[in-house]
Motif scaffolding. Sequence first.
Motif, PDB file in Angstrom:
ATOM      1  N   ILE A   1      38.183  10.362  62.814  1.00  0.00           N
ATOM      2  CA  ILE A   1      38.621  11.718  61.986  1.00  0.00           C
ATOM      3  C   ILE A   1      38.044  13.037  62.639  1.00  0.00           C
ATOM      4  O   ILE A   1      38.820  13.788  62.768  1.00  0.00           O
ATOM      5  CB  ILE A   1      37.704  10.993  60.936  1.00  0.00           C
ATOM      6  N   MET A   2      36.933  12.653  63.850  1.00  0.00           N
ATOM      7  CA  MET A   2      36.342  13.795  64.989  1.00  0.00           C
ATOM      8  C   MET A   2      38.118  14.396  66.055  1.00  0.00           C
ATOM      9  O   MET A   2      37.657  15.853  65.994  1.00  0.00           O
ATOM     10  CB  MET A   2      35.363  13.752  65.215  1.00  0.00           C
ATOM     11  N   THR A   3      39.374  13.627  65.286  1.00  0.00           N
ATOM     12  CA  THR A   3      40.036  14.282  66.673  1.00  0.00           C
ATOM     13  C   THR A   3      41.049  14.981  65.601  1.00  0.00           C
ATOM     14  O   THR A   3      41.258  15.705  65.991  1.00  0.00           O
ATOM     15  CB  THR A   3      40.889  13.118  67.009  1.00  0.00           C
ATOM     16  N   GLY A   4      40.933  15.312  64.600  1.00  0.00           N
ATOM     17  CA  GLY A   4      41.576  16.249  63.719  1.00  0.00           C
ATOM     18  C   GLY A   4      40.406  17.214  63.316  1.00  0.00           C
ATOM     19  O   GLY A   4      39.595  17.773  63.178  1.00  0.00           O
ATOM     20  N   SER A   5      41.399  17.549  61.665  1.00  0.00           N
ATOM     21  CA  SER A   5      40.343  18.593  61.376  1.00  0.00           C
ATOM     22  C   SER A   5      38.851  18.522  60.300  1.00  0.00           C
ATOM     23  O   SER A   5      39.523  17.360  59.651  1.00  0.00           O
ATOM     24  CB  SER A   5      41.215  19.841  60.619  1.00  0.00           C
ATOM     25  N   LYS A   6      37.585  18.600  61.253  1.00  0.00           N
ATOM     26  CA  LYS A   6      36.023  18.474  59.946  1.00  0.00           C
ATOM     27  C   LYS A   6      36.173  18.974  58.890  1.00  0.00           C
ATOM     28  O   LYS A   6      35.716  18.218  58.191  1.00  0.00           O
ATOM     29  CB  LYS A   6      35.372  18.721  60.918  1.00  0.00           C
ATOM     30  N   TYR A   7      36.810  20.059  58.601  1.00  0.00           N
ATOM     31  CA  TYR A   7      37.077  20.405  57.403  1.00  0.00           C
ATOM     32  C   TYR A   7      37.596  19.478  56.606  1.00  0.00           C
ATOM     33  O   TYR A   7      37.893  19.447  54.980  1.00  0.00           O
ATOM     34  CB  TYR A   7      37.211  21.775  56.872  1.00  0.00           C
ATOM     35  N   ASP A   8      39.081  19.838  56.846  1.00  0.00           N
ATOM     36  CA  ASP A   8      40.028  18.489  56.691  1.00  0.00           C
ATOM     37  C   ASP A   8      39.762  17.406  55.556  1.00  0.00           C
ATOM     38  O   ASP A   8      39.753  17.595  54.640  1.00  0.00           O
ATOM     39  CB  ASP A   8      41.429  17.864  57.193  1.00  0.00           C
ATOM     40  N   TYR A   9      38.636  16.520  57.082  1.00  0.00           N
ATOM     41  CA  TYR A   9      37.996  15.614  56.020  1.00  0.00           C
ATOM     42  C   TYR A   9      37.025  15.158  55.391  1.00  0.00           C
ATOM     43  O   TYR A   9      37.041  15.030  53.881  1.00  0.00           O
ATOM     44  CB  TYR A   9      37.485  15.018  57.155  1.00  0.00           C
ATOM     45  N   ILE A  10      36.469  16.856  55.233  1.00  0.00           N
ATOM     46  CA  ILE A  10      35.443  17.294  54.437  1.00  0.00           C
ATOM     47  C   ILE A  10      36.042  17.498  52.524  1.00  0.00           C
ATOM     48  O   ILE A  10      35.612  17.095  52.148  1.00  0.00           O
ATOM     49  CB  ILE A  10      34.641  17.947  54.877  1.00  0.00           C
ATOM     50  N   GLU A  11      36.809  18.213  52.698  1.00  0.00           N
ATOM     51  CA  GLU A  11      37.227  18.594  51.580  1.00  0.00           C
ATOM     52  C   GLU A  11      38.033  17.108  49.890  1.00  0.00           C
ATOM     53  O   GLU A  11      38.221  17.460  49.335  1.00  0.00           O
ATOM     54  CB  GLU A  11      38.194  19.948  51.868  1.00  0.00           C
ATOM     55  N   LYS A  12      38.934  17.006  51.480  1.00  0.00           N
ATOM     56  CA  LYS A  12      40.574  16.421  51.595  1.00  0.00           C
ATOM     57  C   LYS A  12      39.833  14.749  51.287  1.00  0.00           C
ATOM     58  O   LYS A  12      40.414  14.478  50.344  1.00  0.00           O
ATOM     59  CB  LYS A  12      41.589  16.081  52.687  1.00  0.00           C
ATOM     60  N   GLU A  13      39.075  14.204  51.248  1.00  0.00           N
ATOM     61  CA  GLU A  13      38.516  12.267  52.001  1.00  0.00           C
ATOM     62  C   GLU A  13      37.351  12.834  51.349  1.00  0.00           C
ATOM     63  O   GLU A  13      37.554  11.709  50.691  1.00  0.00           O
ATOM     64  CB  GLU A  13      38.513  11.882  52.995  1.00  0.00           C
ATOM     65  N   VAL A  14      36.463  13.147  51.555  1.00  0.00           N
ATOM     66  CA  VAL A  14      34.625  13.149  50.876  1.00  0.00           C
ATOM     67  C   VAL A  14      35.663  14.252  49.730  1.00  0.00           C
ATOM     68  O   VAL A  14      34.290  12.899  49.074  1.00  0.00           O
ATOM     69  CB  VAL A  14      34.492  14.165  52.385  1.00  0.00           C
TER      70      VAL A  14
END
Length: 237
Positions: A155-168
């Motif tokens: 996950i951290m090889t991608g966008s951290k903010y994308d993960y937080i907003e789109k997945e979390v």
Amino acid sequence: MAAPLYRRIAQQIKEDISEGIWKEGEAIPTELHLSEQYQASRVTVRQAVKVLVEEGLLERIQGSGTYVKEQKIEHNIFELISFTEEMRKLDKQPVNRILDFQLIDPTDYIKRMLRLSDGEKVFFVRRQRLVDEIPYVLEETYLPVTMFPNLSYSIMTGSKYDYIEKEVGKKIKESFQEVIPVLPTPDIAEALTVDDSTPILKMQSYSIFIDGTVFEYSENYFKSDEYKFTLRAKRLQ
């Protein structure tokens, strides 16, 4: 009325730079060569070059010559944007290289910044942020495990903010930042491929969700020859 010849030469040089004929960091031809190329006097050529130096497209280096200036990335500190988003806006493809990924007990300082209870653990992630294999930023970030139990290396090889907003599914509100010039430690200098006597920019920040929950504390180290930080100040009427 036609523009003066030196202005027309300056405009042609600008077009050559934008088309990549003259590349960033390269020395420009000599005044003699340019005067022959543009069929103008060396005085006229010198005026054209002076205009472009003043505009920041060229730079003179004492005892060396005149070069096409490498343009710094302009980071607006009033805009909360991830490195990935920032680079994509510039049509650059960023890469995140993970240097360290651990589950740790936070220090008292990190515990205080993230407002953690006793016994809570955090993910510590150290990332090189690269474009075209060149490291631009070194990021050290701390994220509470209770908020992001599924956080992973991939996950951290991608966008951290994308993960937080789109997945979390959490909405990020704002970030509080402090930027200071520092000299890099040897390991930071190595990660950024700079000399440890070269000043860099350190940004300390913590970010919150819409409900005011602090979800991240980060320390980012920026290469000062690649980045400049800008803000717009308005005078009160």
